[in-house]
Design an enzyme around this catalytic site. Structure first.
Site, PDB file in Angstrom:
ATOM      1  N   HIS A 106      -7.490  -5.526  -0.606  1.00 30.61           N
ATOM      2  CA  HIS A 106      -6.331  -4.777  -0.135  1.00 30.61           C
ATOM      3  C   HIS A 106      -5.850  -5.297   1.218  1.00 30.61           C
ATOM      4  O   HIS A 106      -6.574  -5.293   2.199  1.00 30.61           O
ATOM      5  CB  HIS A 106      -6.721  -3.302  -0.015  1.00 30.61           C
ATOM      6  CG  HIS A 106      -5.571  -2.353   0.081  1.00 30.61           C
ATOM      7  ND1 HIS A 106      -4.742  -2.089  -0.982  1.00 30.61           N
ATOM      8  CD2 HIS A 106      -5.125  -1.580   1.115  1.00 30.61           C
ATOM      9  CE1 HIS A 106      -3.839  -1.191  -0.613  1.00 30.61           C
ATOM     10  NE2 HIS A 106      -4.038  -0.873   0.663  1.00 30.61           N
ATOM     11  N   SER A 112       0.849  -1.193   0.000  1.00 27.98           N
ATOM     12  CA  SER A 112       0.000   0.000   0.000  1.00 27.98           C
ATOM     13  C   SER A 112       0.887   1.246   0.000  1.00 27.98           C
ATOM     14  O   SER A 112       1.717   1.410  -0.885  1.00 27.98           O
ATOM     15  CB  SER A 112      -0.957  -0.042   1.193  1.00 27.98           C
ATOM     16  OG  SER A 112      -1.963   0.944   1.074  1.00 27.98           O
ATOM     17  N   GLU A 116      -8.709  -4.833  -5.127  1.00 26.42           N
ATOM     18  CA  GLU A 116      -8.133  -3.953  -4.113  1.00 26.42           C
ATOM     19  C   GLU A 116      -9.191  -3.101  -3.415  1.00 26.42           C
ATOM     20  O   GLU A 116      -9.157  -2.899  -2.204  1.00 26.42           O
ATOM     21  CB  GLU A 116      -7.093  -3.023  -4.763  1.00 26.42           C
ATOM     22  CG  GLU A 116      -5.869  -3.730  -5.310  1.00 26.42           C
ATOM     23  CD  GLU A 116      -4.831  -4.044  -4.247  1.00 26.42           C
ATOM     24  OE1 GLU A 116      -5.078  -3.740  -3.057  1.00 26.42           O
ATOM     25  OE2 GLU A 116      -3.776  -4.602  -4.610  1.00 26.42           O
TER      26      GLU A 116
END
Length: 549
Positions: A463, A233, A344
């Site tokens: 994610h 990330s 995601e």
């Protein structure tokens, strides 16, 4: 089509949390920094680093050394200045406890990955996980430096236990760095000279940590000439930033980017400084002076920082936007692993859609209810496009092709902001001769450790769901490592082996699973017992459509 709206949407989940469904033996003494034998085994391994002697601990066949200062506390007059050298110490420093984590929102409702323990501006510490050095070892081990995610505003190094990854033969280093306003505020008064650079202090911290690794990692059995930087990330975005930053050249030899291609266009300095002046007024410094800002309470700095993804083209740490530098070939041409998860954005969208009441839905015009009208309105709002453009997007992602509106919406936003930018980065790095290995984490039964057990399986990997396959995350709201199935544990073991192999050689392929480099189409699909190379990534994510848009 990365837009301010999408960036705000992604950052919002960090602040709405559960409200949106996150319901040796002692070494020969000498001068600080002197070369000595690396740490061997024993319950309390001791090594010398450039600050002095440290004593760590040993467990599960791995030595750990925690809370090691790599820079001076960035407090008082050092707030918003480049990191300075850490002071040394006398005697043997205990290295069995983590150092403080950097200031961030301290409410788990809004910050599910709030690190336990002390939160303090005095937070520039790192942790080392290393296999003991034996007489059979030949040369230094590869080093993997982990940069945590969290939107550059939250999380901390102590949330990532590097023991299992180190057990595969890699020296793992996890680092803190300044976050939020303290790490990324750009303001004219903070520039080192009139018109000079301001901001990106968190990226400077990362480089200071890498310099510490260069000076000290051999003491832990690591090879300072074989360093991999890795992150997920905002940590992945940080890896890309270091790839293009002049100050990081030569500090690493490989790079791993996990879900980090979502914000490739950093703000110009003037724009960031204008926002910084507005921020200064908000925290009680209408005089716009550095003295006032350096005396402002941390709580005000944390609570008033905006929702833009931090980072600025300051002319020093970043001389141009990350995407521009990658496209023009102005980056460290090192081997790269770059990948994403299947969907995601599902993490961010699910809580902002049908599972949330009208009152708490702060981003979408109305909760997703499966209607065509709201679907198109939500597309327009999230991507910052016109109604006509939203209607065109809806024809490419028709609701009839998906189980529900949340999945349709999350996949289209994910394709626009993660998948296709990742493909573009693969193409840029490959075109400049950097060996690139692309992946998509496709274990759609992977649990999400910010949700209670009954809600952890969203039906699509999203994610952060790959993280427990690489690291234990003992401080997650609902740790999942012990709940992975046997097949998932096998995938986790193979991923750790591949990551370690890449750190060692620049090639993640193993005997069990060859992983060819990216050639325009080849992407490894990571699935329990069924991982294989695919060639339809671009088509599956409609990347031609998004490139044309």
């Amino acid at each position: 089509m990365e837009t301010t709206r999408v960036r705000r949407m992604r950052r919002a989940v960090l602040f709405v949390g559960s409200a949106v469904g996150v319901a040796a033996a002692l070494l020969v003494a000498g001068a600080a920094g002197a070369v000595a034998s690396p740490a061997s085994g024993g319950a309390n391994p001791t090594v010398r680093v450039d600050g002095g002697l440290i004593r760590g601990a040993s467990a599960a066949g791995v030595n750990s050394f925690l809370g090691l200062p790599y820079a001076a506390p960035p407090t008082g007059n050092l707030r918003w200045r480049p990191p300075q050298p850490a002071a040394g110490w006398t005697g043997v420093r205990d290295a069995t406890q983590f150092g403080p984590s950097c200031p961030q929102v301290q409410d788990r409702t809004f910050n599910p990955f709030l690190p336990p323990g002390t939160i303090s501006e005095d937070c520039l510490y790192l942790n080392v996980y290393a296999p003991p050095v034996s007489s059979n070892d030949q040369g230094g081990r590869p080093v993997l430096v982990w940069i945590h995610g969290g939107g550059l505003v939250q999380d901390g190094a102590r949330n990532y236990d590097g023991t299992k990854l180190a057990a595969d033969g890699t020296v793992v280093v996890t680092i803190n760095y300044r976050l939020g306003a303290l790490g990324f505020l750009a303001h004219p008064a903070l520039a080192s000279r009139p018109g000079g650079a301001a901001g990106n202090y968190g990226l400077m911290d990362q480089q200071a940590a890498l310099r510490w690794v260069q000076r000290n990692i051999a003491q832990f059995g690591g090879d300072p000439g074989n360093v991999t930087i890795a992150g997920q990330s905002a940590g992945g975005l940080s890896v890309l930033a270091q790839m293009v930053s002049p100050g990081a050249r030569g500090l690493f030899q490989r790079a791993i980017v996990q879900s980090g291609t979502f914000a490739l266009n950093q703000r110009p300095l003037a724009t960031a400084e204008a926002a910084g002046q507005t921020f200064a007024t908000a925290v009680g410094c209408p005089d716009q002076t550095a003295a006032c800002l350096r005396n402002a309470p941390v709580s005000a700095l944390v609570s008033n920082f905006g929702t833009e993804i931090p980072g600025v083209v300051d002319g020093s740490v970043l001389t141009q936007p990350i995407g521009t530098a990658l496209a023009s070939g102005q980056f460290a041409r090192v081997p790269v692993i770059n990948g994403i998860t299947h969907d995601e954005e599902l993490l961010f969208v699910a809580g902002l859609g049908i599972t949330v009441s009208q009152g708490t839905n702060v981003l979408l015009a109305a909760p997703l209810d499966g209607s065509e009208a709201n679907y198109e309105a939500d597309i327009a709002q999230a991507l910052g496009v016109t109604a006509t453009q939203a209607a065109t997007i809806a024809t490419v992602y028709p609701l009839s092709a998906y189980p529900n509106a949340v999945v349709a919406f999350s996949l289209l936003v994910s394709d626009a902001s993660f998948a296709c930018p990742a493909l573009q980065v693969d193409r840029w790095t490959t075109a400049r001769g950097a060996p690139t290995y692309a992946y998509q984490f496709n274990d759609d039964n992977a649990p999400l450790n910010i949700l209670p057990p009954a809600e952890q399986h969203l039906g699509l990997s999203t994610h952060g769901t790959e993280l427990p396959y690489l690291f234990d995350q003992p401080n997650a709201p609902f740790p999942v490592t012990g709940t992975l199935t046997a097949d998932q544990q096998a995938l986790a073991a193979s991923m750790r082996t591949d990551w370690a192999s890449f750190a060692g050689t620049g090639n993640p392929s193993s005997r069990a699973l060859p992983w060819p480099s990216f050639n325009g189409t080849r992407v490894l699909s990571l699935v329990p017992l069924q991982s294989q190379v695919t060639t339809d990534f671009a088509a599956a994510h409609h990347c031609s459509f998004w490139a044309a848009g």
